[in-house]
Design an enzyme around this catalytic site. Structure first.
Site, mmCIF file in Angstrom:
data_model
loop_
_atom_site.group_PDB
_atom_site.id
_atom_site.type_symbol
_atom_site.label_atom_id
_atom_site.label_comp_id
_atom_site.label_asym_id
_atom_site.label_seq_id
_atom_site.Cartn_x
_atom_site.Cartn_y
_atom_site.Cartn_z
ATOM 1 C CB ALA A 196 -1.643 7.121 -4.060
ATOM 2 N N GLY A 239 0.867 -1.272 -0.060
ATOM 3 C CA GLY A 239 -0.014 -0.029 0.080
ATOM 4 C C GLY A 239 0.798 1.211 0.040
ATOM 5 C CG ASN A 240 -0.156 4.484 -1.428
ATOM 6 O OD1 ASN A 240 -1.070 5.386 -1.114
ATOM 7 N ND2 ASN A 240 -0.698 3.815 -2.727
ATOM 8 N NE ARG A 241 4.056 8.542 4.823
ATOM 9 C CZ ARG A 241 4.868 9.531 4.666
ATOM 10 N NH1 ARG A 241 5.802 9.146 4.284
ATOM 11 N NH2 ARG A 241 4.688 10.559 5.350
ATOM 12 C CB SER A 242 -2.684 8.040 -0.489
ATOM 13 O OG SER A 242 -3.886 8.850 -0.685
#
Ligand code: CTP
Length: 409
Positions: free
Chosen positions: A281, A213-216
């Site tokens: 994102a 995943g990512n930090r968005s």
């Protein structure tokens, strides 16, 4: 040198509906973020929430009538000193009184002396919101530049549900702050338009409990959806994983946890859309095979992570654009490197993606991700380049919709 800029002065009107209790949270948000707030309840509002609550939270006295403190002529003083008037909740009765210039209490009299932006957040039963008298009053107010928010849909008083719920106090706060930053940020210029906004980060499963995943946080996409809805658009918000954010009032939210789900949802809703904004994102890669069972630690070497390319949703939208007039907007979070600065990379990405507009954010050093504020550039395929100065995500959203609305005309 200490900052001597005076705190913005907000008049917070509260009228007599059950949602009056939510005005206490809005008041708290306003005072804690450094605004001076004077609360002007109507007599009816005080049947729901006591004056002591407003006095304690604002640190200022609370009166309702024009015959209190007569020597100070408070309705003139208060109206002139205000940088913003917010009325939350605004009942059908108070909308009618404001629309017709009545001045039978301190709130409505102060609204006649105020020359600052005015934000009304209606809350009432669906039938009252839909009644032709209320529709006419709202249209009249909007024609004068007063911002009348779209109510949310959901639980009303008693067992009823429907349109007419007060928008979340956090949402009213964001929009109030936006009007202080930029008084003309919420024109009704997207009425009759359908726009699609993607938000948040996708999560690509490795097994039933793990993902890439990512930090968005989704905050920028939610701000875009919220501002578009309040500018009159029908909004579809395609949401990946986000922080704990309330659904914006008047917006259809479609959940899309992975890149594949997001592509399907965006493509379906983009068919009849006037504009699509890809603020999500999206993971560029996904694990080739998500394990059906949880991957165990075991004692052997860690299993290799084999990745496959995800579709580039934005590039696909540009390639298969259903109509030449559809406006497509991308986002790019960039850092500078040895090849060039943030703007250099943004220009190159705009060329590669082929979209009409690209918002370029500088990331790193705590900028953009998971925080409230945002800055960058808005680059246009026709060569236009606007610097987006530091401000709220709602402010950035309003600049993006300005550019979209200009292209749709
Ligand atoms: N985007 C998309 N589909 C993807 C990846 C990105 O639609 N698979 C969209 C994003 O929503 C954003 C824009 O493309 O609007 C740019 O995203 P970014 O991750 O910066 O683009 P990439 O092509 O992945 O570029 P980079 O090589 O810099 O990661």
């Amino acid at each position: 040198m200490p900052d001597r800029t005076p705190a913005p002065e907000v008049l917070l009107g509260v009228s007599g509906g059950i949602a009056a209790y939510k005005s206490a949270e809005l008041l708290r948000r306003l005072t804690e973020s450094g605004h001076g707030v004077r609360v002007l309840p109507t007599e009816a509002a005080l049947r729901f929430v006591g004056a002591a609550t407003f006095e304690a939270l604002s640190g200022r006295p609370v009166t309702t009538g024009v015959f209190d403190d007569v020597p100070d002529v408070p309705h003139v003083q208060l109206g002139r000193a205000a940088d913003l008037v917010v009325v939350a909740p605004a009942t059908a009765d108070v909308l009618a009184r404001i629309a017709h210039g009545r001045s039978d209490d301190l709130l409505t009299a102060s609204l006649l002396t105020a020359r600052c932006p005015v934000l009304l957040a209606p809350a009432m039963h669906t039938e009252m919101w839909e009644h032709p008298a209320t529709r006419d009053n709202v249209a009249l107010l909007r024609s004068r530049g007063t911002v009348v928010l779209e109510p949310a849909s959901g639980r009303l008083t008693g067992a009823d549900t429907g349109k007419g719920r007060l928008p979340d106090p956090a949402e009213i706060f964001d929009l109030a702050r936006l009007l202080l930053e930029r008084p003309g940020a919420l024109p009704r210029d997207l009425e009759g338009r359908h726009v699609v906004v993607s938000a948040g980060g996708t999560r690509e499963p490795l097994d039933p409990v793990r993902f890439l995943g990512n930090r968005s946080s989704g905050r920028q996409g939610y701000a875009l959806a919220r501002v578009a809805a309040q500018r009159g658009a029908q909004v579809t918000l395609v949401a990946g994983h986000t922080a704990d954010l309330a659904a914006p009032a008047g917006v259809d939210v479609v959940s899309a946890p992975t890149a594949a789900a997001m592509e399907a949802a965006v493509r379906t809703s983009a068919d009849d859309a006037d504009a699509v904004v890809m603020a999500a994102a999206v993971a560029d890669f996904r694990p080739v095979d998500a394990a059906a069972d949880k991957i165990k630690r075991g004692s052997a070497e860690p299993p290799p992570l084999r990745l496959a390319q995800n579709p580039d949703i934005l590039a696909g939208l540009v390639r298969d654009r259903p109509r030449a007039e559809q406006v497509i907007v991308g986002f790019a979070a960039e850092t500078g490197d040895a090849d060039g600065d943030v703007l250099h990379h943004g220009r190159a990405k705009l060329g590669r993606k082929g979209c009409d507009l690209l918002v370029v954010n500088a990331v790193g050093d705590g900028k953009a991700f998971e925080v409230g504020d945002n800055a960058g550039w808005l680059l246009a395929a026709d060569g236009g380049e606007v610097e987006l100065t530091d401000g709220s995500k709602a402010l950035l959203a309003s600049r993006v919709w300005d550019a979209v609305a200009a292209r749709l005309q």
